[in-house]
Scaffold this motif. Structure first.
Motif, PDB file in Angstrom:
ATOM      1  N   GLY A   1      -0.237   3.242  -8.537  1.00  0.00           N
ATOM      2  CA  GLY A   1       0.745   4.312  -8.654  1.00  0.00           C
ATOM      3  C   GLY A   1       0.620   5.403  -7.610  1.00  0.00           C
ATOM      4  N   GLN A   2      -0.566   5.945  -7.432  1.00  0.00           N
ATOM      5  CA  GLN A   2      -0.716   7.056  -6.494  1.00  0.00           C
ATOM      6  C   GLN A   2      -0.587   6.603  -5.039  1.00  0.00           C
ATOM      7  OE1 GLN A   2      -3.417  10.416  -7.911  1.00  0.00           O
ATOM      8  NE2 GLN A   2      -4.366   8.616  -8.834  1.00  0.00           N
ATOM      9  N   VAL A   3      -0.988   5.385  -4.757  1.00  0.00           N
ATOM     10  CA  VAL A   3      -0.842   4.863  -3.394  1.00  0.00           C
ATOM     11  C   VAL A   3       0.635   4.637  -3.078  1.00  0.00           C
ATOM     12  CG1 VAL A   3      -1.310   2.860  -1.922  1.00  0.00           C
ATOM     13  CG2 VAL A   3      -3.157   3.915  -3.233  1.00  0.00           C
ATOM     14  N   ILE A   4       1.379   4.055  -4.007  1.00  0.00           N
ATOM     15  CA  ILE A   4       2.813   3.842  -3.786  1.00  0.00           C
ATOM     16  C   ILE A   4       3.525   5.182  -3.640  1.00  0.00           C
ATOM     17  CG2 ILE A   4       4.938   2.963  -4.834  1.00  0.00           C
ATOM     18  CD1 ILE A   4       3.165   0.693  -6.044  1.00  0.00           C
ATOM     19  N   ARG A   5       3.210   6.139  -4.512  1.00  0.00           N
ATOM     20  CA  ARG A   5       3.822   7.468  -4.385  1.00  0.00           C
ATOM     21  C   ARG A   5       3.510   8.070  -3.021  1.00  0.00           C
ATOM     22  NH1 ARG A   5       1.412   9.762  -9.526  1.00  0.00           N
ATOM     23  NH2 ARG A   5       0.619  11.271  -8.047  1.00  0.00           N
ATOM     24  N   THR A   6       2.294   7.878  -2.551  1.00  0.00           N
ATOM     25  CA  THR A   6       1.912   8.423  -1.249  1.00  0.00           C
ATOM     26  C   THR A   6       2.693   7.735  -0.134  1.00  0.00           C
ATOM     27  OG1 THR A   6      -0.284   8.928  -2.113  1.00  0.00           O
ATOM     28  CG2 THR A   6      -0.040   8.911   0.283  1.00  0.00           C
ATOM     29  N   MET A   7       2.853   6.432  -0.223  1.00  0.00           N
ATOM     30  CA  MET A   7       3.644   5.716   0.781  1.00  0.00           C
ATOM     31  C   MET A   7       5.071   6.267   0.841  1.00  0.00           C
ATOM     32  SD  MET A   7       2.528   1.727   0.404  1.00  0.00           S
ATOM     33  CE  MET A   7       1.027   1.117   1.161  1.00  0.00           C
ATOM     34  N   LEU A   8       5.686   6.424  -0.314  1.00  0.00           N
ATOM     35  CA  LEU A   8       7.059   6.931  -0.352  1.00  0.00           C
ATOM     36  C   LEU A   8       7.130   8.361   0.159  1.00  0.00           C
ATOM     37  CD1 LEU A   8       8.063   5.472  -3.830  1.00  0.00           C
ATOM     38  CD2 LEU A   8       8.678   4.575  -1.563  1.00  0.00           C
ATOM     39  N   TRP A   9       6.171   9.173  -0.217  1.00  0.00           N
ATOM     40  CA  TRP A   9       6.140  10.584   0.185  1.00  0.00           C
ATOM     41  C   TRP A   9       5.944  10.709   1.692  1.00  0.00           C
ATOM     42  CZ3 TRP A   9       1.896  13.907   1.629  1.00  0.00           C
ATOM     43  CH2 TRP A   9       2.173  15.277   1.527  1.00  0.00           C
ATOM     44  N   LEU A  10       5.074   9.886   2.256  1.00  0.00           N
ATOM     45  CA  LEU A  10       4.824   9.944   3.697  1.00  0.00           C
ATOM     46  C   LEU A  10       6.066   9.566   4.504  1.00  0.00           C
ATOM     47  CD1 LEU A  10       1.196   8.513   3.928  1.00  0.00           C
ATOM     48  CD2 LEU A  10       1.927  10.859   4.434  1.00  0.00           C
ATOM     49  N   GLN A  11       6.968   8.794   3.904  1.00  0.00           N
ATOM     50  CA  GLN A  11       8.217   8.443   4.582  1.00  0.00           C
ATOM     51  C   GLN A  11       9.105   9.664   4.803  1.00  0.00           C
ATOM     52  OE1 GLN A  11       7.075   5.449   5.526  1.00  0.00           O
ATOM     53  NE2 GLN A  11       9.098   4.587   5.245  1.00  0.00           N
ATOM     54  N   THR A  12       8.875  10.732   4.036  1.00  0.00           N
ATOM     55  CA  THR A  12       9.719  11.930   4.112  1.00  0.00           C
ATOM     56  C   THR A  12       9.022  13.116   4.774  1.00  0.00           C
ATOM     57  OG1 THR A  12       8.996  12.823   1.960  1.00  0.00           O
ATOM     58  CG2 THR A  12      10.819  11.224   1.939  1.00  0.00           C
ATOM     59  N   GLN A  13       7.790  12.918   5.239  1.00  0.00           N
ATOM     60  CA  GLN A  13       6.981  14.027   5.753  1.00  0.00           C
ATOM     61  C   GLN A  13       6.662  13.865   7.230  1.00  0.00           C
ATOM     62  OE1 GLN A  13       5.875  16.596   3.498  1.00  0.00           O
ATOM     63  NE2 GLN A  13       7.333  15.475   2.220  1.00  0.00           N
ATOM     64  N   THR A  14       6.581  14.986   7.907  1.00  0.00           N
ATOM     65  CA  THR A  14       5.984  15.027   9.234  1.00  0.00           C
ATOM     66  C   THR A  14       4.678  15.791   9.080  1.00  0.00           C
ATOM     67  OG1 THR A  14       8.138  15.028  10.305  1.00  0.00           O
ATOM     68  CG2 THR A  14       6.267  15.767  11.630  1.00  0.00           C
ATOM     69  N   ILE A  15       3.568  15.085   9.206  1.00  0.00           N
ATOM     70  CA  ILE A  15       2.270  15.704   8.932  1.00  0.00           C
ATOM     71  C   ILE A  15       1.580  16.043  10.241  1.00  0.00           C
ATOM     72  CG2 ILE A  15      -0.017  15.320   7.930  1.00  0.00           C
ATOM     73  CD1 ILE A  15       1.334  13.660   5.800  1.00  0.00           C
TER      74      ILE A  15
END
Length: 195
Positions: free
Chosen positions: A149-163
């Motif tokens: 769950g947290q890895v998938i959420r992170t994958m999706l979140w990283l698609q929307t972020q410029t870090i």
């Protein structure tokens, strides 16, 4: 050729069901989790590859799909769950037992803090998930990725972020986003990549 990834959370595990568990890597599916895994076979496209974490519950969830397509073998990638609490300190506990440690961890909100030598920091999570996403983008065909769950959420979140930096503010944003987006057991999310 299509170029897509299906992110699949493992089926219900013993920990999800509130049972005490010894080690995050060896937590098995429940009977409901096995049924969810069998049901996934009809919902997923025929993959070119199957990717799992080193954790038992993702491998068990992928097993029925691999039985359907015996020409495929699972690839093990470092896409295991965010293990921010020390497995050694949390052995033989359940979610309720761990809640005080969870609360303390998020109140601290330090991206480099490790709860123990066998735990990972938030920075470590972001870096390994970024690496997995970069690797996924290079693959042709259909990838079925059995993760957590947290890895998938992170994958999706990283698609929307410029870090640009991994700091406390980023960690707070990630945590707030995670409270809003829950990935259910056996949930499938399709990602497409630009050509």
């Amino acid at each position: 050729m299509s170029h897509e990834s299906w992110l699949i959370r493992h089926g219900e595990s013993a920990a999800n069901a509130g049972q005490r568990t010894a080690d995050p890597a060896s937590i098995p599916l429940t009977e409901l989790g096995w049924q969810q895994a069998r049901n996934l076979v009809e919902r997923l496209p025929q993959p070119d590859r199957v990717i799992v974490s080193q954790y038992l519950r993702t491998q068990q969830t992928a097993a029925p799909l691999l039985e359907r397509y015996p020409q495929l073998q699972a690839e093990i990638w470092p896409i295991h769950e965010f293990t921010y609490l020390s497995p050694a300190l949390c052995s033989n506990t359940n979610q309720a037992d761990r809640q005080p440690m969870v609360t303390e961890y998020w109140q601290r909100c330090d991206p480099d803090y490790r709860h123990g030598p066998d735990a990972e920091s938030f920075r470590m999570l972001i870096e390994r998930v970024q690496a997995a996403l970069q690797q996924l983008q290079t693959l042709d065909g259909i990838s079925c990725v059995f993760a957590h769950g947290q890895v998938i959420r992170t994958m999706l979140w990283l698609q929307t972020q410029t870090i640009t930096t991994i700091d406390q503010a980023l960690m707070q944003r990630w945590h707030a986003h995670g409270n809003q987006q829950v990935v259910g057991n056996a949930e499938c999310i399709r990602l497409t990549w630009p050509e």
